[in-house]
Design an enzyme around this catalytic site. Structure first.
Site, PDB file in Angstrom:
ATOM      1  CE  LYS A  45      -3.296  -1.209  -0.661  1.00  0.00           C
ATOM      2  NZ  LYS A  45      -3.560  -1.991  -1.912  1.00  0.00           N
ATOM      3  CB  SER A  46       4.305   1.879   0.076  1.00  0.00           C
ATOM      4  OG  SER A  46       4.123   1.367   1.368  1.00  0.00           O
ATOM      5  CG  HIS A 100       4.590  -6.377  -0.925  1.00  0.00           C
ATOM      6  ND1 HIS A 100       4.706  -5.084  -1.363  1.00  0.00           N
ATOM      7  CD2 HIS A 100       3.360  -6.797  -1.324  1.00  0.00           C
ATOM      8  CE1 HIS A 100       3.587  -4.734  -2.012  1.00  0.00           C
ATOM      9  NE2 HIS A 100       2.775  -5.755  -2.010  1.00  0.00           N
ATOM     10  CB  SER A 130      -3.922   2.410   1.655  1.00  0.00           C
ATOM     11  OG  SER A 130      -4.023   1.843   0.381  1.00  0.00           O
ATOM     12  CB  ALA A 219       2.260   7.615 -14.219  1.00  0.00           C
ATOM     13  CG  MET A 224      -2.057   4.991 -13.582  1.00  0.00           C
ATOM     14  SD  MET A 224      -0.840   4.745 -12.277  1.00  0.00           S
ATOM     15  CE  MET A 224      -1.247   3.121 -11.639  1.00  0.00           C
ATOM     16  N   GLY A 251      -5.796   7.746  -3.624  1.00  0.00           N
ATOM     17  CA  GLY A 251      -4.527   8.249  -4.148  1.00  0.00           C
ATOM     18  C   GLY A 251      -4.123   9.608  -3.619  1.00  0.00           C
TER      19      GLY A 251
HETATM   20  S1  PPS Z   1      -0.342  -3.124  -3.145  1.00  0.00           S
HETATM   21  O1  PPS Z   1      -1.605  -3.870  -2.967  1.00  0.00           O
HETATM   22  O2  PPS Z   1       0.562  -3.337  -2.016  1.00  0.00           O
HETATM   23  O3  PPS Z   1       0.289  -3.402  -4.410  1.00  0.00           O
HETATM   24  O4  PPS Z   1      -0.792  -1.602  -3.082  1.00  0.00           O
HETATM   25  P1  PPS Z   1       0.092  -0.374  -3.602  1.00  0.00           P
HETATM   26  O5  PPS Z   1      -0.006  -0.315  -5.070  1.00  0.00           O
HETATM   27  O6  PPS Z   1       1.432  -0.397  -2.970  1.00  0.00           O
HETATM   28  O7  PPS Z   1      -0.664   0.872  -2.964  1.00  0.00           O
HETATM   29  C1  PPS Z   1      -1.980   1.214  -3.330  1.00  0.00           C
HETATM   30  C2  PPS Z   1      -2.160   2.692  -3.039  1.00  0.00           C
HETATM   31  O8  PPS Z   1      -1.495   3.464  -4.055  1.00  0.00           O
HETATM   32  C3  PPS Z   1      -2.447   4.343  -4.638  1.00  0.00           C
HETATM   33  N1  PPS Z   1      -2.102   4.653  -6.029  1.00  0.00           N
HETATM   34  C4  PPS Z   1      -1.852   5.906  -6.469  1.00  0.00           C
HETATM   35  N2  PPS Z   1      -1.773   7.073  -5.805  1.00  0.00           N
HETATM   36  C5  PPS Z   1      -1.499   8.188  -6.540  1.00  0.00           C
HETATM   37  N3  PPS Z   1      -1.310   8.186  -7.871  1.00  0.00           N
HETATM   38  C6  PPS Z   1      -1.370   7.029  -8.578  1.00  0.00           C
HETATM   39  N4  PPS Z   1      -1.192   7.058  -9.895  1.00  0.00           N
HETATM   40  C7  PPS Z   1      -1.638   5.820  -7.862  1.00  0.00           C
HETATM   41  N5  PPS Z   1      -1.769   4.517  -8.207  1.00  0.00           N
HETATM   42  C8  PPS Z   1      -2.053   3.829  -7.098  1.00  0.00           C
HETATM   43  C9  PPS Z   1      -3.761   3.584  -4.498  1.00  0.00           C
HETATM   44  O9  PPS Z   1      -4.876   4.412  -4.722  1.00  0.00           O
HETATM   45  C10 PPS Z   1      -3.636   3.084  -3.069  1.00  0.00           C
HETATM   46  O10 PPS Z   1      -3.755   4.132  -2.101  1.00  0.00           O
HETATM   47  P2  PPS Z   1      -5.132   4.585  -1.417  1.00  0.00           P
HETATM   48  O11 PPS Z   1      -4.722   5.533  -0.316  1.00  0.00           O
HETATM   49  O12 PPS Z   1      -5.805   3.360  -0.898  1.00  0.00           O
HETATM   50  O13 PPS Z   1      -5.913   5.285  -2.483  1.00  0.00           O
END
Ligand code: PPS
Length: 291
Positions: A45-46, A100, A130, A219, A224, A251
């Site tokens: 979730k990072s 991870h 998240s 991106a 996305m 996001g």
């Molecule tokens: S996982 O399941 O571990 O692979 O999740 P991960 O991809 O690490 O984290 C998911 C969070 O990243 C946000 N996300 C984004 N944020 C901003 N911009 C872009 N383009 C983007 N893509 C993915 C996603 O929405 C999840 O965060 P939260 O806070 O839940 O929205």
């Protein structure tokens, strides 16, 4: 308090989802590295899927210009979750894997500064929130509706990938063993173009201004989310409760403020914030904070 064995198993201090096996995870320390490999390492979730998409756009022209329609997971699979039984040894070069894993469980040869590692971290309150929403959506992760319980599990490291602090501090304190680029979710959010350029420089990929623009445009969160591949909309039906959310959720930086009470935030700070002072990272807790 203990996580359900139906969902998680423990190996050397960290937890894994049961759709992989202990034997397979243990075997990864011997996984054979190619010098051109790129590993994207994160605590869940990072910003994994975000960075995965950026890497795919940077490396694959056919992704960038829309002439190839390939699932992100096929281009950049998860190292420790080989869900499609792919032949990882024979993927086209450069191979890119998302993982991870903590620093001490990754392929041993990475520690000889071979290949590239990109490590992305995010402020842990947003990570936890998240994860909370994700647990309702992804069926392979135990859903915990009681936020207090979820927080106690998170603070005790009894969630997928174990303790957030151990994960981040482990990778940072062993940086010298790896050829590694550190990024934060918050810096990507504040200046995506700079982050894309840093990644290009690090992996030695030269793109024109127009190509960089195209990567950045594709991106953004909004673009996305509209792209079924980037938003992982094609996951098997039994892996996701598609009516309960989506991979790309909000996001933003600071969403924790919308769910955590003052008492919960204080409890979190008491357990984690003091220990976080040892980290060489200045986390952004609110999008309006200065970097
Ligand atoms: S996982 O399941 O571990 O692979 O999740 P991960 O991809 O690490 O984290 C998911 C969070 O990243 C946000 N996300 C984004 N944020 C901003 N911009 C872009 N383009 C983007 N893509 C993915 C996603 O929405 C999840 O965060 P939260 O806070 O839940 O929205």
């Amino acid at each position: 308090m203990e996580p359900s064995k139906e969902y998680l198993f423990e190996y050397k201090g960290v937890y894994f989802v049961t759709n992989t096996s202990l034997e397979y995870v243990a075997s990864l320390e011997d996984f054979e590295i190619r010098d051109s490999d790129i590993f994207l390492a994160t605590y869940p979730k990072s910003g994994t899927v975000w960075t995965q998409n950026i890497l795919s756009l940077i490396i694959h022209e056919g992704h960038r210009n829309g002439t190839e329609n390939m699932e992100t997971m096929d281009r950049i699979p998860w190292l420790e979750y080989n869900l499609k039984n792919m032949d990882y040894a024979n993927l086209p070069l450069p191979r890119v894997f998302a993982t991870h894993l903590p620093y001490y469980l990754v392929p041993r040869d990475l520690r000889k500064k071979r290949a590239c590692v990109i490590y992305v971290s995010r402020n842990p309150k947003d990570v936890m929130v998240s994860y909370y929403h994700f647990s309702k959506y992804i069926t392979t992760v135990e859903e915990i509706t009681d936020f207090n319980l979820l927080m106690e599990r998170f603070l005790a490291g009894k969630v997928v990938a174990g303790s957030w602090l151990d994960h981040v501090s482990g990778w940072y304190s062993h940086a010298e063993d790896f050829n590694i680029l550190f990024l934060t979710y918050e810096e990507m959010k504040k200046d995506l173009r700079s982050a894309v350029l840093k990644i290009c420089n690090f992996i030695g990929k030269k793109l024109s201004e127009a190509e960089v623009d195209s990567v950045v445009r594709q991106a953004t969160f909004e673009n996305m989310k509209k792209d079924p591949r980037a938003n992982y909309e094609n996951l098997p039906d039994d892996m996701a409760a598609k009516d309960k959310g989506s991979f790309l959720r909000k996001g933003t930086v600071g969403d924790w403020k919308n769910i955590m009470t003052v008492a919960q935030s204080e409890r979190f700070d008491q357990v984690l914030k003091e220990k976080m002072k040892t980290l060489p990272i200045k986390f952004i807790w609110d999008i309006n904070d200065e970097m």
